[in-house]
Design a protein around this motif. Structure first.
Motif, PDB file in Angstrom:
ATOM      1  N   LYS A   1      -2.691  -7.464  -2.728  1.00 23.01           N
ATOM      2  CA  LYS A   1      -3.632  -7.375  -3.854  1.00 23.01           C
ATOM      3  C   LYS A   1      -4.848  -6.521  -3.495  1.00 23.01           C
ATOM      4  CE  LYS A   1      -6.512 -10.209  -6.901  1.00 23.01           C
ATOM      5  NZ  LYS A   1      -6.910 -11.599  -7.272  1.00 23.01           N
ATOM      6  N   LEU A   2      -5.446  -6.775  -2.338  1.00 28.09           N
ATOM      7  CA  LEU A   2      -6.684  -6.093  -1.970  1.00 28.09           C
ATOM      8  C   LEU A   2      -6.467  -4.625  -1.646  1.00 28.09           C
ATOM      9  CD1 LEU A   2      -8.331  -8.895   0.224  1.00 28.09           C
ATOM     10  CD2 LEU A   2      -8.913  -8.249  -2.131  1.00 28.09           C
ATOM     11  N   THR A   3      -5.281  -4.285  -1.149  1.00 28.42           N
ATOM     12  CA  THR A   3      -4.986  -2.889  -0.810  1.00 28.42           C
ATOM     13  C   THR A   3      -4.328  -2.141  -1.970  1.00 28.42           C
ATOM     14  OG1 THR A   3      -2.883  -3.585   0.181  1.00 28.42           O
ATOM     15  CG2 THR A   3      -4.784  -3.353   1.656  1.00 28.42           C
ATOM     16  N   SER A   4      -4.082  -2.862  -3.079  1.00 27.77           N
ATOM     17  CA  SER A   4      -3.472  -2.257  -4.283  1.00 27.77           C
ATOM     18  C   SER A   4      -2.139  -1.584  -3.974  1.00 27.77           C
ATOM     19  CB  SER A   4      -4.432  -1.242  -4.917  1.00 27.77           C
ATOM     20  OG  SER A   4      -5.644  -1.862  -5.297  1.00 27.77           O
ATOM     21  N   LEU A   5      -1.392  -2.169  -3.058  1.00 27.97           N
ATOM     22  CA  LEU A   5      -0.073  -1.630  -2.735  1.00 27.97           C
ATOM     23  C   LEU A   5       0.874  -1.846  -3.916  1.00 27.97           C
ATOM     24  CD1 LEU A   5       0.261  -2.887   0.952  1.00 27.97           C
ATOM     25  CD2 LEU A   5      -0.101  -0.525   0.200  1.00 27.97           C
TER      26      LEU A   5
ATOM     27  N   PHE B   1      -3.294  -9.487   0.913  1.00 22.97           N
ATOM     28  CA  PHE B   1      -3.318  -8.141   1.501  1.00 22.97           C
ATOM     29  C   PHE B   1      -2.763  -7.124   0.502  1.00 22.97           C
ATOM     30  CE2 PHE B   1      -1.137  -4.724   3.826  1.00 22.97           C
ATOM     31  CZ  PHE B   1      -2.208  -4.204   4.555  1.00 22.97           C
TER      32      PHE B   1
END
Length: 545
Positions: free
Chosen positions: A81-85, A79
């Motif tokens: 990684k995919l949201t680039s938090l 999550f």
């Protein structure tokens, strides 16, 4: 109603919930495996961090499965990684610890509530479990044993339900049909949990040997139920084998699996068993006397409440939790490598078997002075242990790594982008906290045995971490002098306990500047009771100037 003496049990229960979150956000470091068998591996796979992968995941016969790691910690990391938090490694660590607290709290309380027959027994078990330092501290740490605790509780709850069905009075045909449908679901999930438990820790079945007699008894009565149990076990087992085979053989594609020789599949529990069956392998991790769990480790996790367990009432002898405890302790005591954390899954079950009337008259609910003294001792024991293990124990390592990570990003002038870290007399630093995604990090491990073999510095790496463990003082000085004489264009930092730095008079051999220190750190592996200065807590980062 069972009375918990001295303090209001409801107030203490709610305080314990707050303490779980407090200790989850504390920085103690109990054992290297909590890092090197979890996020040190997974952040490399998912987030691309430069890390130090341990032998269990790099040998020709991998001994640890990635499946449970992906299952428990993968969703949050993917999550992020995919949201680039833009979370720092320290923030990611805190989030996963908080996740462990919430999941553990819900599972533990739910299982104990459903497992125990009366309200007084539930209150007793949940109260003692919640106030145990094992629950407050260890269960938020990323041990495979922490996950094992939750899996064991769910398994024992299902097995106890099957047992109740066997021992219950005859029912109507409609009730039997409804009951059979419920048991089908429970058997399926029991198979799933057992599979996850084995791939998480190969010793998981040790806690189920005696309780599994009720599974066999149920299957004997309901012959087809073994199919449901087997399906539940096989599905995650196949998935874990596929995940491990593809992960450890990176050249393979999923389409290649059908053409593989069965011997080429990676089955980590079997590799783990074969490795630990070799006495020479175990000796590298520490050999303990067979009584170590019972005489040394059990008192350390139970504290004064061990007396409540020792003088248990006969009503607990045949309960499913008690059989699981005895099964686990006896089986694990046959293995010569015995660490305290191997027993932490028994804590909720042991708290279910405490006899609060061990030192009082069972005809009254009012405890006498003996039981009050014992309970107060329980409070004191767990407060002390929670502070030591939850706050101070190696507590400066993670903040020190975070200092290097955040300082090199925010204020490069404070910490040179090119540096050498020398860690001495600390646990191994989990390098994923440095957050390096550019493959600029080199880790070198030195000990007394391999120091003379030398080391090779990779000139292409801007960051070097020396993990020197507890090498001799003379070797440390030799290493520092070698790095100085090589005229390496990197800042050199020594990270060591404050007490060790002062006790060894390191400043008299070289010039150092203290650039960072952290008070809540206690090195319990190098205490010298002949010199009280060695007991002073703290960790410092000293720059060689």
């Amino acid at each position: 109603m069972i009375t918990i003496p001295s303090l209001n049990w409801r107030a203490l229960f709610f305080i314990s919930i707050g303490l779980r979150f407090f200790f989850a956000l504390s920085n103690s470091y109990i054992h290297p495996d909590e890092h090197f068998q979890s996020l040190e591996v997974l952040t490399n796979k998912i987030l691309g961090f430069s890390t130090t992968i341990p032998w269990e995941f790099t040998s020709d016969s991998p001994a640890r499965s990635l499946g449970p790691l992906y299952l428990f910690y993968g969703p949050l990391l993917y999550f992020i990684k995919l949201t680039s938090l833009q979370f720092t490694p320290l923030q990611i660590w805190y989030l996963i610890r908080l996740q462990n607290v919430i999941i553990g709290w819900l599972i533990t309380d739910f299982c104990l509530h459903r497992l125990l027959p009366t309200k007084p027994e539930r209150v007793k078990a949940i109260f003692f479990t919640s106030t145990s330092y094992i629950t407050l501290v260890y269960q938020s740490h990323l041990f495979s044993n922490s996950l094992e605790t939750y899996l064991l509780l769910i398994s024992i709850l299902i097995i106890d339900n099957l047992r109740s069905t066997i021992e219950s009075n005859p029912q109507s045909d409609q009730e039997k049909a409804e009951n059979a449908k419920i048991k089908v679901n429970q058997l399926f999930w029991l198979g799933v949990i057992i599979s996850i438990g084995i791939f998480n820790r190969v010793t998981f079945p040790a806690f189920l040997i005696l309780p599994s007699l009720f599974i066999l008894q149920y299957i004997w009565i309901h012959k087809l139920s073994i199919i449901i149990l087997a399906i539940g076990f096989i599905i995650p087992t196949i998935l874990f084998i596929i995940i491990d085979t593809l992960s450890f053989n990176t050249s393979l594609e999923i389409t290649d699996l059908t053409s593989l020789d069965p011997s080429q599949y990676v089955i980590t529990p079997i590799n783990n068993l074969l490795y630990n069956a070799n006495y020479d392998n175990l000796s590298q991790h520490g050999i303990h006397p067979l009584y170590n769990h019972i005489i040394i480790n059990l008192p350390q996790i139970l504290g004064p409440s061990g007396l409540l367990f020792l003088f248990f009432n006969r009503q607990y002898w045949k309960t499913t939790p008690f059989l699981s405890i005895i099964s686990g302790i006896i089986t694990l005591s046959l293995i010569p490598h015995q660490e305290l954390r191997f027993l932490i899954p028994i804590i909720p079950l042991a708290c279910s078997c405490f006899n609060l009337y061990a030192f009082s008259n069972e005809t009254t609910t009012k405890p006498n002075w003996k039981s009050s003294l014992l309970i107060n001792s329980w409070y004191l024991f767990n407060i002390i242990m929670a502070i030591i293990m939850g706050v101070y124990h190696q507590g400066g390592i993670v903040p020190a790594l975070d200092y290097f990570h955040t300082s090199s990003i925010a204020t490069p002038s404070t910490v040179n982008d090119q540096y050498i870290q020398i860690w001495w007399r600390t646990y191994s630093p989990p390098t994923w906290f440095l957050g390096d995604t550019n493959e600029d990090l080199q880790t070198i491990t030195l000990n007394d045995e391999n120091f003379k073999q030398g080391y090779n510095l990779d000139e292409n790496k801007s960051k070097v971490v020396f993990d020197t463990m507890g090498i001799e003082y003379e070797y440390l000085l030799e290493l520092i002098n070698q790095l100085k004489s090589n005229d390496i264009p990197k800042s050199i930092y020594l990270i060591t306990p404050t007490a060790t730095f002062n006790y060894k008079h390191l400043s008299s051999d070289n010039e150092y500047k203290l650039v960072w220190d952290y008070h809540y750190h206690l090195d319990m592996d190098h205490l010298d009771f002949n010199d009280l200065n060695s007991l002073v807590p703290g960790l410092g980062i000293y720059e060689l100037v």
